[in-house]
Design a protein around this motif. Sequence first.
Motif, PDB file in Angstrom:
ATOM      1  N   LYS A 133     -44.785  31.094   6.887  1.00  0.00           N
ATOM      2  CA  LYS A 133     -44.839  32.554   7.024  1.00  0.00           C
ATOM      3  C   LYS A 133     -43.933  33.026   8.162  1.00  0.00           C
ATOM      4  N   ALA A 134     -43.972  32.305   9.301  1.00  0.00           N
ATOM      5  CA  ALA A 134     -43.186  32.720  10.470  1.00  0.00           C
ATOM      6  C   ALA A 134     -41.694  32.690  10.168  1.00  0.00           C
ATOM      7  N   LEU A 135     -41.250  31.670   9.419  1.00  0.00           N
ATOM      8  CA  LEU A 135     -39.822  31.538   9.135  1.00  0.00           C
ATOM      9  C   LEU A 135     -39.388  32.385   7.939  1.00  0.00           C
ATOM     10  N   GLY A 136     -40.336  32.654   7.022  1.00  0.00           N
ATOM     11  CA  GLY A 136     -39.976  33.373   5.814  1.00  0.00           C
ATOM     12  C   GLY A 136     -40.337  34.849   5.836  1.00  0.00           C
ATOM     13  N   ASN A 137     -41.452  35.200   6.477  1.00  0.00           N
ATOM     14  CA  ASN A 137     -41.903  36.593   6.505  1.00  0.00           C
ATOM     15  C   ASN A 137     -41.812  37.155   7.920  1.00  0.00           C
ATOM     16  N   SER A 138     -42.898  37.004   8.661  1.00  0.00           N
ATOM     17  CA  SER A 138     -42.904  37.539  10.024  1.00  0.00           C
ATOM     18  C   SER A 138     -43.927  36.783  10.853  1.00  0.00           C
ATOM     19  N   LEU A 139     -43.794  36.900  12.165  1.00  0.00           N
ATOM     20  CA  LEU A 139     -44.766  36.265  13.055  1.00  0.00           C
ATOM     21  C   LEU A 139     -46.144  36.896  12.909  1.00  0.00           C
ATOM     22  N   ASP A 140     -46.189  38.194  12.649  1.00  0.00           N
ATOM     23  CA  ASP A 140     -47.486  38.860  12.470  1.00  0.00           C
ATOM     24  C   ASP A 140     -48.222  38.268  11.271  1.00  0.00           C
TER      25      ASP A 140
ATOM     26  N   GLY B 196     -36.652  38.060  13.395  1.00  0.00           N
ATOM     27  CA  GLY B 196     -35.236  37.908  13.071  1.00  0.00           C
ATOM     28  C   GLY B 196     -34.562  36.844  13.917  1.00  0.00           C
ATOM     29  N   LEU B 197     -35.056  36.665  15.154  1.00  0.00           N
ATOM     30  CA  LEU B 197     -34.466  35.656  16.040  1.00  0.00           C
ATOM     31  C   LEU B 197     -34.811  34.242  15.596  1.00  0.00           C
ATOM     32  N   LEU B 198     -35.815  34.109  14.721  1.00  0.00           N
ATOM     33  CA  LEU B 198     -36.219  32.790  14.240  1.00  0.00           C
ATOM     34  C   LEU B 198     -35.511  32.410  12.943  1.00  0.00           C
ATOM     35  N   GLN B 199     -34.703  33.334  12.406  1.00  0.00           N
ATOM     36  CA  GLN B 199     -33.953  33.056  11.185  1.00  0.00           C
ATOM     37  C   GLN B 199     -32.591  32.442  11.543  1.00  0.00           C
ATOM     38  N   THR B 200     -31.989  31.813  10.555  1.00  0.00           N
ATOM     39  CA  THR B 200     -30.674  31.201  10.768  1.00  0.00           C
ATOM     40  C   THR B 200     -29.598  32.279  10.916  1.00  0.00           C
ATOM     41  N   ALA B 201     -28.779  32.145  11.956  1.00  0.00           N
ATOM     42  CA  ALA B 201     -27.750  33.160  12.210  1.00  0.00           C
ATOM     43  C   ALA B 201     -26.491  32.906  11.390  1.00  0.00           C
ATOM     44  N   ASN B 202     -26.305  31.670  10.904  1.00  0.00           N
ATOM     45  CA  ASN B 202     -25.088  31.329  10.165  1.00  0.00           C
ATOM     46  C   ASN B 202     -25.482  30.470   8.963  1.00  0.00           C
ATOM     47  N   SER B 203     -25.120  30.912   7.778  1.00  0.00           N
ATOM     48  CA  SER B 203     -25.531  30.212   6.552  1.00  0.00           C
ATOM     49  C   SER B 203     -24.980  28.792   6.476  1.00  0.00           C
ATOM     50  N   PHE B 204     -23.973  28.487   7.287  1.00  0.00           N
ATOM     51  CA  PHE B 204     -23.393  27.140   7.314  1.00  0.00           C
ATOM     52  C   PHE B 204     -24.464  26.077   7.531  1.00  0.00           C
ATOM     53  N   TYR B 205     -25.449  26.369   8.386  1.00  0.00           N
ATOM     54  CA  TYR B 205     -26.409  25.339   8.780  1.00  0.00           C
ATOM     55  C   TYR B 205     -27.393  24.982   7.665  1.00  0.00           C
TER      56      TYR B 205
END
Length: 913
Positions: free
Chosen positions: A664-671, A476-485
């Motif tokens: 995968k890391a950005l869309g699903n999970s690091l695992d 979750g920390l690797l996802q965008t926190a604000n849709s603006f970007y």
Amino acid sequence: MAAPPPNDGYGQYPPQQYGEQPQYPVDPAQQAYGSPASPPPPAGAQHGAEHGKKKKRAYAAQAFEVATGGNAVVGGQPAAAQYGIPQPAASGFGGYPAQDVQQPAYGAPTTPYGAPQPAVPGVGGYQAPDPYYGQGAAPAAPAPGGVTGITAGIQSMGFGGQPQQPAQARGPVNQLYPTDLLNQPFNVAELELPPPPIILPPNKSKLPFALVIQPYAALHDLDDPVPVVQDQVISRCRRCRSYINPFVTFLDHGHRWRCNMCNLTNDVPQAFDWDAAAQKSVDRWQRHELNHAVVEFVAPQEYMVRPPQPLVYLFLFDVSYAAVSTGLLATSARTILDSLDRIPNADRRTRLGFIAVDSSLHYFSVPRDTEENGETSMLVVSDLDEPFLPVPGELLVPLTECRQNIESFLNKLPEMFANNQNNGNCMGSALRAGHKLIAPLGGKITVLSSSLPNVGYGKLEMREDKKLLGTSKESGLLQTANSFYKSFAVECSKNQVSIDMFLFSSQYQDVASLSNLPRYTGGQTWFYPGWNAARAEDAVKFASEFSDYLSSEIGLEAVLRVRATTGLRMSTFYGNFFNRSSDLCAFPAFPRDQCYVVEVAIDENLTKNFVCLQTAVLHTTCNGERRIRVMTLALPTTTNLADVYASADQCAIATYFSHKAVEKALGNSLDAARDLPQQKVTELLQTFRKELGGGSMGGGLQFPSNLRGLPALCLGLTKHVGLRKSALIPSDIRSAALDQLSTLPLPLLMQYIYPRLYSLHDMPDNAGIPDPETSQIVLPPPMNLSSERFAPFGLYLIDDGQTQFLWVGRDAVPQLILDVFGVQERTQVAVGKGTLPELDNDFNERVRNVIAKSRDHKSKGVGSITLPHLYVVREDGEPSLKLWAQTLLVEDRADQGMSFQQWMGMLREKVSN
């Protein structure tokens, strides 16, 4: 990028650096380490006996009677069988070791495809790629061989203007040499060999089929010469719009040509044979597009939607307290000032603009040099919701006409905010204002920021939670926190605005969110954690990289499209751009230091002897000229699965896996990202065993010799800082590493995944000095990444392209310490970030040469601005620094990652089940 010392507050995990190093064609001096000046040792020779009189051997002799350094022959084994030592050229191609005599087929002479002369005995017998070929599309199922060879082969089959002959039966292009991964281990030198010629299709093999596209081999045209077609005569297929190339067939006495993609016949332009201006006939075979697989066309008017745009740089300076106190504002202003002559401006149309950002927006109106009032005026706007342009006409100024006043402004800029105590950062609002300013023209917005955007549009929160690191929720920390970007990046792409982020912070900066801006606009994110100009090494690194960045001859308003023979389809695209349609990638600015991966789907059975793929990049040069760079690839086909496996390129496959893992890391999970390389390599091993290994493994693990390094590369990928399971890696470090994994050119990416390790204390006599034939510095032979290679008295260089570690063994003798560092005792050696002193002795000069050569991107055929930091590590010194260096030893067990032996055992177990 710059990294902090182990204890300066940004987590306790020392971060990596980003953006740099290797390439094909490999420098002959690097490719064949056993050069005449230093031949490989004879079988059974002891290292000490061989070089007992040399000074470098004394470093080891003072510690042990018999040398056991990384470049030594260990335990009296025959040199030909020594793991990690390049073999004599006659016993195998490049670094592939010769096989046992019980396997007479291995190393038998084979004729390289399309080459009339006998091949060097060895794996595949293929030749090094043609110089132009290395810049083109490198297929991942395998990568291309030399253009010369394939062109000759196709012409011999009736292509290229000759009457077409019936296709004749062909022998195998590559010979398949199965090896046992457990008993014939991988040698890192194999990663620097040119790939074998590709053969299609890879259907049943489970090998991925993808293109690794690197359109440019350097930051500047002078270092990247490509034939240019100047006459604006461009012949294209009427149906599929492919460009004429060396692999088309001429018909009807040369008046028509058949497209090698869709088979349609097209008229040959009259200008191919007749010069209307000079009123004389010309030889069509002198045209570049019929002789070279990589060419550049000067585009006529119909390729322009509007007149070519000028080069525009808009700089957004963070002037908050954090930026001023670390020296970022002063260093960046000074670097721009010193680099004004390096910014491309041959057409004298280049424009610059400057906006300073804290909790308000500070615009700067720079007057022309001819105006009487030459003072730059600052206009402050505090309305962050709807920022307006106070004087839009005077905020983007021509560099040529305002040069003196720009210099004066840059000299004064640090003083204007020297006492600024404001901790606000309204970078989101500044980006919107900047977009509004340059959208009519298009161009680059360069962001220099050292704090989290905390006011105005795109406001971000401090969301780093150390309790989440290393858990399933870390993704979750690797996802965008604000849709603006994301939405703003797409808006910028539509208006030909590209964004580059230079991020400096000792605190959380949300690289995951900010990096979306470059990702969708053809830009790049450079991250300098813990950067401070008070450390000379930090200041020099950023100044060097930023200056090279400004000098790069980028393309503007670019689009990239890949076409292929009927039956092939481009299915997925990876890289920093916006996918405007199913097959069109849009780049507001086209960088020279990135590569792109395109996955290819095979929709129909391939019945032709050859298939072709063509990449075209339409762009505007920095000098206002519209051009098209065209790269064409012709690949033979086969129905023999062994031929396909023998042609696979392990480095291109690893590049494809890297891009898939980042997705995968950005869309699903690091695992899921960590599991992907393991699943893919297991699937390949299982398929090879089933289809070509007879289903039996015995006690080993069979795989083709040309793929022997793939399991090690996949292990390196799973243990990389961007993917590995750890509770010590801050999310900013991880996000920046993922950006590198998805943009680095193939040679630099291989080094980033599987770093280079060189033994310096016992390097060969010709290492660290220029090769007499090429004048290039010769590197020592690389070694596999295992602590077993380290002698306690040794000196080693570990280099992943972003960071360099100079490892000093705990028993290093005083003479070695004195020669390299200029101090008497090992304990006096300054550890951490630094540089080597220049001393008046040969060995010191050779070590410095090796460090510099390892940083040399041009010799690897890639462009990069990265200048790696050098860290000196004592084996008995700073524990955290030592631990950081050891994380690069991919084959060792560390943290929660398995060793190479455990990895291979696990793969064997999965394959046998």
